[in-house]
Design a protein around this motif. Structure first.
Motif, PDB file in Angstrom:
ATOM      1  N   GLY A 200       0.747  -1.273   0.010  1.00 15.88           N
ATOM      2  CA  GLY A 200       0.015  -0.055   0.062  1.00 15.88           C
ATOM      3  C   GLY A 200       0.805   1.238   0.007  1.00 15.88           C
ATOM      4  N   ARG A 201       2.034   1.208  -0.500  1.00 17.96           N
ATOM      5  CA  ARG A 201       2.709   2.200  -0.773  1.00 17.96           C
ATOM      6  C   ARG A 201       3.505   2.311  -2.222  1.00 17.96           C
ATOM      7  N   PRO A 202       3.669   3.413  -2.807  1.00 20.57           N
ATOM      8  CA  PRO A 202       4.283   3.346  -4.189  1.00 20.57           C
ATOM      9  C   PRO A 202       5.611   2.484  -4.183  1.00 20.57           C
ATOM     10  N   GLY A 203       5.638   2.009  -5.319  1.00 24.20           N
ATOM     11  CA  GLY A 203       6.903   1.172  -5.460  1.00 24.20           C
ATOM     12  C   GLY A 203       7.233  -0.062  -4.629  1.00 24.20           C
ATOM     13  N   ALA A 204       5.926  -0.646  -4.172  1.00 23.50           N
ATOM     14  CA  ALA A 204       6.062  -1.770  -3.439  1.00 23.50           C
ATOM     15  C   ALA A 204       4.801  -2.550  -3.471  1.00 23.50           C
ATOM     16  N   GLY A 205       4.758  -3.873  -3.035  1.00 23.56           N
ATOM     17  CA  GLY A 205       3.521  -4.597  -2.949  1.00 23.56           C
ATOM     18  C   GLY A 205       3.659  -5.909  -3.390  1.00 23.56           C
ATOM     19  N   LEU A 206       2.556  -6.579  -3.282  1.00 23.83           N
ATOM     20  CA  LEU A 206       2.472  -8.214  -3.671  1.00 23.83           C
ATOM     21  C   LEU A 206       1.937  -8.285  -4.974  1.00 23.83           C
ATOM     22  N   CYS A 207       2.724  -9.163  -5.751  1.00 24.44           N
ATOM     23  CA  CYS A 207       2.530  -9.339  -7.000  1.00 24.44           C
ATOM     24  C   CYS A 207       2.253 -11.067  -7.619  1.00 24.44           C
ATOM     25  N   PRO A 208       1.257 -11.333  -7.248  1.00 23.40           N
ATOM     26  CA  PRO A 208       1.142 -12.938  -7.759  1.00 23.40           C
ATOM     27  C   PRO A 208       1.004 -12.685  -9.104  1.00 23.40           C
ATOM     28  N   VAL A 209       1.746 -13.362 -10.086  1.00 24.39           N
ATOM     29  CA  VAL A 209       1.607 -13.271 -11.422  1.00 24.39           C
ATOM     30  C   VAL A 209       0.800 -14.156 -12.058  1.00 24.39           C
TER      31      VAL A 209
ATOM     32  N   GLU B  22      -5.012   0.503  -0.833  1.00 25.37           N
ATOM     33  CA  GLU B  22      -5.148   1.633  -0.146  1.00 25.37           C
ATOM     34  C   GLU B  22      -5.102   1.785   1.453  1.00 25.37           C
ATOM     35  N   ARG B  23      -4.421   0.537   1.656  1.00 21.08           N
ATOM     36  CA  ARG B  23      -4.328   0.500   3.157  1.00 21.08           C
ATOM     37  C   ARG B  23      -5.622   0.100   3.794  1.00 21.08           C
ATOM     38  N   VAL B  24      -6.521  -0.312   3.292  1.00 19.86           N
ATOM     39  CA  VAL B  24      -8.034  -0.438   4.132  1.00 19.86           C
ATOM     40  C   VAL B  24      -7.987  -1.964   4.044  1.00 19.86           C
ATOM     41  N   TRP B  25      -7.879  -2.549   5.413  1.00 16.39           N
ATOM     42  CA  TRP B  25      -7.836  -3.919   5.473  1.00 16.39           C
ATOM     43  C   TRP B  25      -9.087  -4.724   5.716  1.00 16.39           C
ATOM     44  N   THR B  26      -9.610  -5.444   4.507  1.00 17.10           N
ATOM     45  CA  THR B  26     -10.969  -6.092   4.829  1.00 17.10           C
ATOM     46  C   THR B  26     -10.751  -7.437   5.576  1.00 17.10           C
ATOM     47  N   THR B  27      -9.886  -7.620   6.294  1.00 14.71           N
ATOM     48  CA  THR B  27      -9.818  -8.799   7.032  1.00 14.71           C
ATOM     49  C   THR B  27     -10.866  -8.690   8.199  1.00 14.71           C
ATOM     50  N   PRO B  28     -11.014  -9.906   9.058  1.00 13.37           N
ATOM     51  CA  PRO B  28     -11.858  -9.916   9.936  1.00 13.37           C
ATOM     52  C   PRO B  28     -11.420  -8.911  11.223  1.00 13.37           C
ATOM     53  N   SER B  29     -10.166  -8.853  11.518  1.00 12.90           N
ATOM     54  CA  SER B  29      -9.695  -7.783  12.434  1.00 12.90           C
ATOM     55  C   SER B  29      -9.756  -6.567  11.887  1.00 12.90           C
ATOM     56  N   GLY B  30      -9.832  -6.258  10.667  1.00 13.64           N
ATOM     57  CA  GLY B  30      -9.748  -4.727  10.125  1.00 13.64           C
ATOM     58  C   GLY B  30      -8.314  -4.310  10.009  1.00 13.64           C
ATOM     59  N   LYS B  31      -7.235  -5.257  10.247  1.00 16.03           N
ATOM     60  CA  LYS B  31      -5.729  -5.063  10.089  1.00 16.03           C
ATOM     61  C   LYS B  31      -5.223  -5.828   9.338  1.00 16.03           C
ATOM     62  N   ALA B  32      -4.206  -5.660   8.494  1.00 17.39           N
ATOM     63  CA  ALA B  32      -3.384  -6.565   7.989  1.00 17.39           C
ATOM     64  C   ALA B  32      -2.911  -7.558   8.861  1.00 17.39           C
ATOM     65  N   GLN B  33      -2.731  -8.938   8.558  1.00 13.19           N
ATOM     66  CA  GLN B  33      -2.452  -9.944   9.491  1.00 13.19           C
ATOM     67  C   GLN B  33      -1.166 -10.644   9.249  1.00 13.19           C
ATOM     68  N   PHE B  34      -0.335 -10.629  10.320  1.00 18.63           N
ATOM     69  CA  PHE B  34       0.860 -11.658  10.158  1.00 18.63           C
ATOM     70  C   PHE B  34       0.324 -13.033  10.573  1.00 18.63           C
ATOM     71  N   VAL B  35       0.652 -14.047   9.812  1.00 11.32           N
ATOM     72  CA  VAL B  35       0.316 -15.496   9.953  1.00 11.32           C
ATOM     73  C   VAL B  35       1.498 -16.458  10.320  1.00 11.32           C
ATOM     74  N   VAL B  36       1.593 -16.976  11.276  1.00 14.24           N
ATOM     75  CA  VAL B  36       2.603 -18.006  11.827  1.00 14.24           C
ATOM     76  C   VAL B  36       2.543 -19.249  10.782  1.00 14.24           C
ATOM     77  N   HIS B  37       3.533 -19.636  10.283  1.00 18.71           N
ATOM     78  CA  HIS B  37       3.670 -20.926   9.476  1.00 18.71           C
ATOM     79  C   HIS B  37       4.888 -21.637  10.234  1.00 18.71           C
TER      80      HIS B  37
END
Ligand SMILES: Nc1nc2c(c(=O)[nH]1)N[C@H]1C(S)=C(S)[C@@H](COP(=O)(O)OP(=O)(O)OC[C@H]3O[C@@H](n4cnc5c(=O)[nH]c(N)nc54)[C@H](O)[C@@H]3O)O[C@H]1N2
Ligand SMILES: Nc1nc2c(c(=O)[nH]1)N[C@H]1C(S)=C(S)[C@@H](COP(=O)(O)OP(=O)(O)OC[C@H]3O[C@@H](n4cnc5c(=O)[nH]c(N)nc54)[C@H](O)[C@@H]3O)O[C@H]1N2
Ligand SMILES: [Mo]
Length: 777
Positions: free
Chosen positions: A394-403, A613-628
């Motif tokens: 959610g900032r210019p020049g950065a982000g997630l890109c599944p191709v 846009e840094r609007v997080w539509t997860t259940p918590s309303g936040k971006a989620q770190f997930v442990v694996h």
């Protein structure tokens, strides 16, 4: 066709080799009409969307973007060869089933609807009306609509996909297996959990700003050649490009841009990757954990020395949840496990972490090397964790890109081709159309095969694709399809799936992307969505391969009319003018407000992506770190553990990863070369480390059979007759082409939380071939 040989490829990706190959394609394919015009019209504002891949174009308007493999896809569709009912009917279906994928493809374009005649074991011509009546009859007599399955491959336009899901839901089922299930499903699932949207967050503009690009499990030189243009520009700007791939892929090393006169004339090339990490197959979670562990340590060190933070504490505090749990998990992780499972040393991982720590804009791209594993969702979420740590979403020049792969695979999902439809979509369909759509989940690809195998489904309908070849566990899948009362394929070319028939079977020929789609209101446009959520129009320019072809939207409309006589959807009115379909799309999907106006603008428009846009539509309303956890429980681990007990060299278990050659498009085999990997005139090869080969006591070029080694699998699985090719690949790992290797993959082997077949980690043994192979230069 080239003679069979193995010859090291010295050049860069692209360059003269690519140009020569294009010239050969053009000569080999008898292109029907206006061949060059066809090629020059790909990805132009008033041309068609390239049916090759889902990589976006700049404004959809730049001068013809050179792409060798796009040329192949277009040339294959525009061929002058015709697979007529006479040509196909000259052979029994049993005989056709033994043809190679390449030979089936080479018959050319389908021209007329065909029905299977069991008494002669041949296809013959059928009228469109009779074909629709036959399908309607089968669908109407099922005890439940859930006994029918509706597959989609990813070339289907938004308009066709929208009508298709509407028809199938009005008919009464959510049984929508699609190619996505075998592809980027873990990306969708993983990203939804991490950032709330199952799509990439970047645009091409971000690629111009990034100073660090990470590429996991992706071979752009072959599968997304236009991506190399973006990577080359970034590399020339001084951006750091880190590649994570078990195989040395030429397109990730060096690229000569055929559009750059200087590079072409000087024989120069741009180095793409600044660093190449040849991790073990399946080692990505371990590797990323190692990088995160270093980043956290570097951050701690900076804090102690009063230097600026390495991670982004403000972003983490404001926008995320789960950081402490991730930190605790990673800090407790054992370096020896990280090194063992990734195959990369702690020092090398420190280097990666340092590059990432210094970057101002990090983009992470990934492909099938991440998703097609038991822990594919975990791999995607570890990538998200890595970027979130540094606030790189959610900032210019950065982000997630599944191709994404197929040119409209993302759009098909947006249009509701999904076996787990959101409640909001179903509610909206109910209110707009006045029927009650089914509310329970349908079958995904694995579920569909299981249901046909067990007799719980008996009608299989495919909108494109090659289900019998693309899916895992070939013997099981074929038996499942053959158990059906009716199998139907809408297709442009005859393929393997059309030879794996139910008791009755139809092949329905449709228009391709490059062809003029003439309806009552005139020639029509369709729309597609690329990998970066850009929606734009596509209009064919060639005359149809045959006057009998129907468009996919028309096929759905006529099928719906035949099957649902009381439907209140004005099917035939909708397909007179696709603007009407787009108005209906707008009435169902809020994101398509003003659809017709926006999509008719040159370049189209971008769909909203809340995560960017840094609007997080997860259940918590936040971006989620997930442990694996680092996977130590896969079928490969289990097979190794049981092989270790027998302690014989011949019992050694290898991790087989299945990849695409340069001259194929998924199950479509255009030619038998894989130029950048030095393979010519053949496809049955296994890439292996020279020391592993020596350990097996085999010579280079020796013939082997691949034997499935998944423990707990009671099927005998063999893919016979492969030639060993020494390759720069980690020990213990081997690679071979898909789809020939799908017999080795058990149906039950799929990803946790996404059910994607584990095509990139199949436990196998190698056995000297039981039958000799022909001599090879
Ligand atoms: N010309 C052409 N274009 C295509 C396609 C095609 O077949 N031909 N297919 C289309 C489709 S549907 C798709 S999904 C995409 C596929 O595009 P890719 O994702 O590039 O497809 P693959 O050939 O499966 O290659 C995966 C890459 O992952 C690497 N890899 C294998 N195992 C691992 C692993 O465990 N970890 C890591 N990090 N890497 C690994 C392989 O060495 C290979 O470089 O391309 C699309 N575009
Ligand atoms: N072992 C292994 N298996 C894999 C993979 C792997 O990497 N390894 N990759 C998986 C992935 S990523 C994917 S996406 C799937 C691909 O699975 P599919 O999408 O099912 O397969 P394709 O080979 O792309 O389908 C090719 C056929 O589509 C038809 N076709 C082409 N254009 C059109 C069109 O415009 N309309 C219609 N109706 N038909 C058309 C042609 O008849 C052609 O023969 O395979 C998966 N299977
Ligand atoms: Mo794919």
């Amino acid at each position: 066709m080239s003679e069979a040989k193995i010859q090291f490829y010295k050049g860069p990706a692209g360059g003269w080799g690519a140009l020569r190959s294009v010239a050969r394609q053009l000569l080999q394919h008898r292109i029907a009409a206006k061949g060059t015009r066809t090629l020059l019209s790909a990805n132009q504002p008033d041309g068609f969307d390239c049916p090759g891949c889902a990589w976006p174009d700049r404004q959809h308007a730049s001068s013809f973007e050179f792409c060798e493999n796009g040329v192949k896809a277009v040339a294959a569709e525009a061929t002058a060869d015709r697979a007529t009912p006479e040509l196909i009917g000259a052979h029994t279906v049993t005989a056709l089933r033994s043809w190679s994928d390449h030979d089936l493809e080479a018959m050319g374009r389908l021209t007329e609807p065909m029905v299977y005649d069991a008494s002669t074991d041949r296809y013959r011509r059928i009228d469109w009306d009779d074909a629709f009546a036959l399908i309607a009859q089968h669908l109407q007599r099922l005890a439940s609509p859930d006994e029918a399955i509706f597959y989609t491959s990813g070339r289907t336009s938004n308009e066709a996909a929208f009508l298709y899901q509407l028809f199938v839901r009005e008919y009464g089922t959510n049984n929508f297996p699609d190619c996505s299930n075998m592809c980027h499903e873990p990306s969708g699932m993983g990203l939804k959990g991490s950032v709330g949207v199952g799509k990439g967050t970047v645009t091409l503009d971000d690629f111009e700003l990034a100073d660090c690009i990470l590429i996991f499990g992706k071979n752009p030189g072959t599968n997304h050649p236009r991506m190399l243009g973006e990577l080359r520009a970034a590399a020339r700007r001084g951006a750091r490009i880190l590649s994570f791939n078990p195989l040395r892929e030429r397109g990730l090393e060096r690229f000569a841009d055929p559009q750059s006169p200087v590079e072409m004339l000087s024989g120069g090339a741009t180095a793409i990757s600044s660093d190449y990490f040849q991790l073990k197959v399946g080692g990505d979670i371990a590797l990323i954990k190692g990088i995160i562990k270093h980043l956290l340590a570097l951050d701690e060190e900076a804090r102690l020395r009063g230097l600026p933070a390495v991670i982004d504490p403000a972003f983490i505090a404001e926008h995320t949840q789960g950081f402490e749990a991730l930190k605790a998990d990673v800090e407790a992780e054992d370096w020896s496990l990280i090194e063992r499972e990734s195959g990369i040393s702690r020092d090398r991982l420190l280097h990666a972490a340092q590059v990432i720590a210094q970057a101002k804009g990090v983009i992470a791209c990934w492909g099938m090397g991440i998703t097609q594993h038991r822990h594919g969702v975990g791999g995607v979420q570890m990538i998200a964790n890595l970027l979130l740590l540094r606030g790189m979403v959610g900032r210019p020049g950065a982000g997630l890109c599944p191709v994404r792969g197929h040119s409209n695979v993302q759009g098909d999902r947006t249009m509701g081709i999904y076996e787990k439809p959101p409640v909001a979509l179903l509610d909206r369909l109910a209110s707009v159309y006045g029927f009650e759509p089914p509310r329970h989940e349908g079958f995904d690809t694995i579920g569909a095969i299981e249901a046909m195998r067990d007799g719980r489904a008996s009608v299989f309908f495919a909108m494109g694709g090659n289900f019998a070849a693309a899916t895992p566990d070939t013997p099981t899948t074929w038996a499942a399809l053959q158990r059906c009362a009716l199998t139907v394929h809408v297709a442009t070319k005859f393929n393997r799936s059309h030879t794996v028939v139910g008791r009755e079977a139809l092949v329905l020929p449709c228009l391709g992307r490059t062809e003029i789609d003439q309806q009552a209101a005139g020639p029509q446009h369709v729309s597609v969505e690329d990998s970066m959520s850009m929606v734009h129009l596509s209009a064919g320019i060639n005359p149809p391969a045959s006057p009998h072809l129907l468009s996919e939207p028309m096929i759905v409309a006529r099928l719906a009319t035949a099957t649902l006589p009381h439907s209140r959807v004005p099917w035939m009115w909708l397909v007179e003018d696709y603007d009407r379909i787009r108005d209906h799309i707008e009435s169902v999907f809020d994101d398509f407000k003003d659809f017709n106006r926006k999509v008719h603008q040159p370049g189209g428009f971008r769909l909203r992506n809340t995560a960017s846009e840094r609007v997080w539509t997860t259940p918590s309303g936040k971006a989620q770190f997930v442990v694996h956890a680092i996977p130590v429980d896969t079928r490969v681990h289990q097979a190794r553990a049981s092989a270790a007990e027998t302690d014989q060299v011949g019992a050694a278990v290898f991790t087989l990863t299945t990849v695409r050659a340069h001259d194929q498009y998924n199950t479509t085999v255009y030619g038998l070369d894989d130029r950048y990997r030095g393979v010519f005139g053949q496809r049955r090869v296994v890439f292996i480390h020279a020391e592993d080969r020596a350990m097996l006591g085999l010579a280079e070029g020796a013939a082997v059979d691949l034997i499935g080694a998944a423990s707990g699998d009671d099927q005998v699985r063999e893919a016979p007759g492969f030639r060993l090719v020494d390759y720069d690949i980690p020990r213990g790992c081997v690679a071979a082409y898909y789809p020939e290797t799908n017999v080795l993959l058990p149906l039950a082997s799929h990803a946790v939380g996404a059910r994607t077949p584990t095509s990139k980690s199949i436990p196998v043994r190698l056995r000297p071939a039981q039958y000799a192979l022909p001599e090879v230069a």
